[in-house]
Scaffold this motif. Structure first.
Motif, short mmCIF file in Angstrom:
data_model
loop_
_atom_site.label_atom_id
_atom_site.label_comp_id
_atom_site.label_asym_id
_atom_site.label_seq_id
_atom_site.Cartn_x
_atom_site.Cartn_y
_atom_site.Cartn_z
N UNK B 143 0.95 -1.22 -0.06
CA UNK B 143 -0.09 0.02 0.13
C UNK B 143 0.65 1.24 -0.04
N UNK B 144 1.97 1.22 0.65
CA UNK B 144 2.94 2.30 0.50
C UNK B 144 3.45 2.58 -0.64
N UNK B 146 2.01 1.75 -3.58
CA UNK B 146 0.72 2.24 -4.52
C UNK B 146 0.52 3.67 -4.02
N UNK B 147 0.41 4.03 -2.68
CA UNK B 147 0.38 5.54 -2.55
C UNK B 147 1.29 6.46 -3.15
N UNK B 148 2.74 6.08 -2.89
CA UNK B 148 3.76 6.70 -3.35
C UNK B 148 3.55 7.05 -4.88
N UNK B 149 3.29 5.83 -5.50
CA UNK B 149 3.27 6.06 -6.90
C UNK B 149 2.30 6.82 -7.55
N UNK B 150 1.20 6.72 -6.88
CA UNK B 150 -0.03 7.39 -6.98
C UNK B 150 -0.13 8.88 -6.69
N UNK B 151 0.95 9.07 -5.90
CA UNK B 151 1.18 10.61 -5.66
C UNK B 151 2.06 11.11 -6.60
N UNK B 152 2.81 10.36 -7.44
CA UNK B 152 3.86 10.90 -8.43
C UNK B 152 5.15 10.83 -7.95
N UNK B 153 5.60 9.83 -7.27
CA UNK B 153 6.97 9.79 -6.59
C UNK B 153 7.60 8.90 -7.80
N UNK B 154 8.94 9.63 -8.11
CA UNK B 154 9.90 8.76 -9.24
C UNK B 154 10.43 7.65 -8.21
N UNK B 157 12.71 8.41 -5.62
CA UNK B 157 12.07 9.01 -4.47
C UNK B 157 11.47 7.77 -3.71
N UNK B 162 10.62 5.92 0.77
CA UNK B 162 9.85 4.97 1.46
C UNK B 162 10.35 3.72 1.31
#
Lengths: 368, 247
Positions: B143-144, B146-154, B157, B162
């Motif tokens: 979930x972390x 997914x959240x990171x990717x969904x927020x636009x982390x490269x 990052x 994370x």
């Protein structure tokens, strides 16, 4: 505004989303609803390109999302997931400031923004900014999850069953909070849910999915009143007409500007007013216009004296801002067939009857 | 927290007193039997060898960490997913080879002296560090990600903001295990000409010379305790508070 044009997603041999076209107007909440595996989550994830579509186009404010760099795209779209996904290694403050930080905001500004956002969901910044996610309750964590998505003030918000993992009492509270926030912020929201009650409560429009296909896309009341096929009728439930009660406010169906009497009026005059209007009872108001009590036609006819001497107390009243579900359940609980409606200050505004409610619910069938 | 401190304190004090008495008694005994003065004769050797010992440990473990952590990161990237199982199985196999055999093998193709010793220690340390790096990174909840990717982390990052912070505790636990093995194995370096405090221990055993043996063994033990303590402190302070079970 979000526009989907003939969007299809094929995983291996299975078609997860099948030629879906729809439009989410700016500033409205669209709930994607359906049983699990129906393609609703896949559809949502294609909007921020977590999943690339096999064919078709998705436009956000007229701009094809495939032409935007995907990292830039995602930073411009708020994203909330069911399991919240707060980063346990960061404080609440740093979690909220993730997107602003990536966008290169000034640190002071992003931290101030985090505090403002916490206040918007009734969490005290002084207490919560420096906490870690493990020190939050489920409801608090989900609130932080929602405001984190709002941090950089994106025009579009994607929410994947955001309130699914919260207990029913807290869920109601957070839903209400979110609706208040939305009334102010007017984001374009795509919201995935499998809960028809949640959808009816929150949506401006509901999109029902089954096996990858969009079956019906309509306003909640339309969907409940006119399900397009038997699958949807089953899915929204056999009590769908009762669910519609939630969508209608007391103010919409009450008899406004009703006739009323004052304590100093005589019973004769009251009886005459009731007979003229065809009512069997009439509400008595105080000098300012607050609902005080009522007299029935039987009690008033042929008797002498003033209303003030013979009135009965109102068993209960209903607020004009309440929905019909509250009104109906109050009627059933008190065994009455009508209720006096008052505003927040107790002023008598009208009355609502069982017959009037039945009439309002049936209107959509007569017109169609 | 406060309550456990209050009840824990008397026991801690008691333990410290018992330890001090034990150390004093041991010292008194060694002094009386003449062992202590005999041991002190080796102080020059000890100082020289301890430096050698620390050099072996530091170089081999630094190499192992610098090699194993990036390798673990690489093996958990989606691109290399299919090699991960092979690599972990290979590494698991490595752990079953006895330490002495590893040293003997490395001597057979690197000759004698410090290089084969460093290589052998490097191999022994590599395994727990690599396994824990992989396990730690894999245990980061999806979930972390997914959240990171969904927020636009490269990808970068995601890794540094994370994955690594959330895996840090497990990775450091691996480094702790690796170093414990390393320090404990280092005396064996003497057997392939790598020096270290093993020189005093093994010679002491061979000559049945108790003071000589203790002059090697006691610093070795202290060093192991010291390093373990240092990494424990590192784990306490380096791992972010929100994901640190110690804080």
């Amino acid at each position: 505004m979000i526009t989907l044009e003939n969007v299809t997603k094929i995983f291996g041999g299975t078609t997860a989303v099948d030629n879906v076209s729809m439009e989410v107007p700016a500033g409205s909440i669209c709930v994607l609803l359906g049983p699990s595996g129906c393609g609703k989550t896949t559809t949502m994830k294609m909007i921020n390109r977590l999943i690339p579509p096999t064919s078709g186009r998705i436009l956000i404010d007229g701009k094809d999302n495939a032409t935007v760099d995907q990292v830039t795209l995602r930073r411009s779209i708020g994203y909330v997931i069911q399991q919240i996904g707060l980063f346990p290694n960061k404080t609440v403050e740093d979690n909220i400031a993730i997107v602003p930080d990536m966008l290169g905001w000034d640190r002071k500004r992003s931290r101030q923004r985090a505090g403002e956002l916490l206040e918007m969901v009734n969490l005290d910044p002084g207490i919560f900014l420096k906490r870690y996610p493990k020190e939050l309750s489920g409801g608090q964590a989900q609130r932080v999850g929602v405001v984190r998505a709002l941090a950089a003030d994106p025009p579009v918000l994607l929410m994947d069953e955001p309130f699914g993992a919260i207990d029913p009492i807290n869920r109601e509270v957070i839903q209400d909070e979110f609706m208040r926030l939305q009334a102010r912020l007017k984001k374009t929201v795509v919201f995935v849910s499998h809960d028809i009650d949640e959808a009816v409560k929150m949506a401006d429009r509901i999109a029902i999915f089954r096996e990858g296909r969009l079956l019906q896309y309509a306003a909640p009341d339309d969907l409940l009143a006119h399900p397009a096929n038997s699958f949807i009728a089953d899915f929204v439930g056999s009590d769908r007409t009762l669910k519609r009660l939630r969508l209608i406010k007391v103010a919409d169906v009450m008899e406004a500007e009703p006739c009323r009497v004052r304590p100093e009026d005589t019973l004769e005059a009251a009886a005459a007013m009731m007979e003229e209007a065809g009512h069997i009872s009439i509400v008595m108001v105080g000098p300012q216009g607050r609902a005080r009590g009522f007299v029935t036609l039987d009690a008033a006819r042929g008797r002498k004296g003033t209303v003030g001497e013979h009135y009965e107390k109102l068993p209960t009243v209903v607020n004009v801002a309440d929905d019909l579900r509250t009104a109906v359940s109050t009627m059933f609980a008190r065994g009455v067939s009508w209720l006096a409606c008052v505003d927040d200050d107790g002023f008598f505004k009208g009355y609502v009857t069982q017959r009037g409610i039945t009439h309002a619910l049936g209107a959509t069938y007569r017109d169609g | 927290m406060a309550a456990s401190n209050r009840s824990g304190r008397p026991f801690a004090t008691l333990r410290r007193v018992v330890q001090l008495v034990a150390v004093f008694a041991l010292g008194a005994y060694l002094q009386a039997s003449g062992t202590l003065s005999a041991m002190l004769m080796y102080s020059e050797d000890v100082l020289y060898l301890i430096r050698q010992h620390i050099f072996l440990v530091a170089v081999s473990s630094a190499l192992a960490i610098l090699f194993a952590v990036p390798l673990g990161i690489l093996l958990t990237r989606p691109r290399f997913h299919r090699y991960t199982n092979f690599a972990t199985q290979f590494v698991n196999l490595g752990t079953t080879i006895p330490t002495l055999a590893v040293l003997a093998l490395s001597m057979s193709f690197l000759g004698i002296g410090a290089p084969p010793a460093i290589f052998g220690l490097f191999v022994m340390t590599l395994l727990p560090v690599l396994l824990n790096t992989i396990a730690g990174l894999r245990s980061v909840p999806p979930r972390l990600l997914e959240a990171g990717r969904g927020m636009g982390m490269t990808d970068r990052q995601m890794l540094f903001q994370v994955e690594l912070p959330n895996a840090a505790f497990v990775i450091l636990a691996g480094i702790r295990t690796g170093l414990a093995i390393n320090v404990g194995t280092a005396p064996l370096a003497f057997l392939i000409g790598g020096g270290s405090l093993g020189e005093l221990i093994f010679t002491g055993i061979a000559l049945n010379d108790l003071p000589m043996m203790l002059a090697g063994a006691i610093p070795t033990a202290l060093l192991a305790i010291l390093i373990d303590f240092a990494i424990g402190q590192g784990q306490y302070w380096v791992v972010p508070k929100g994901v640190n079970p110690l804080r």
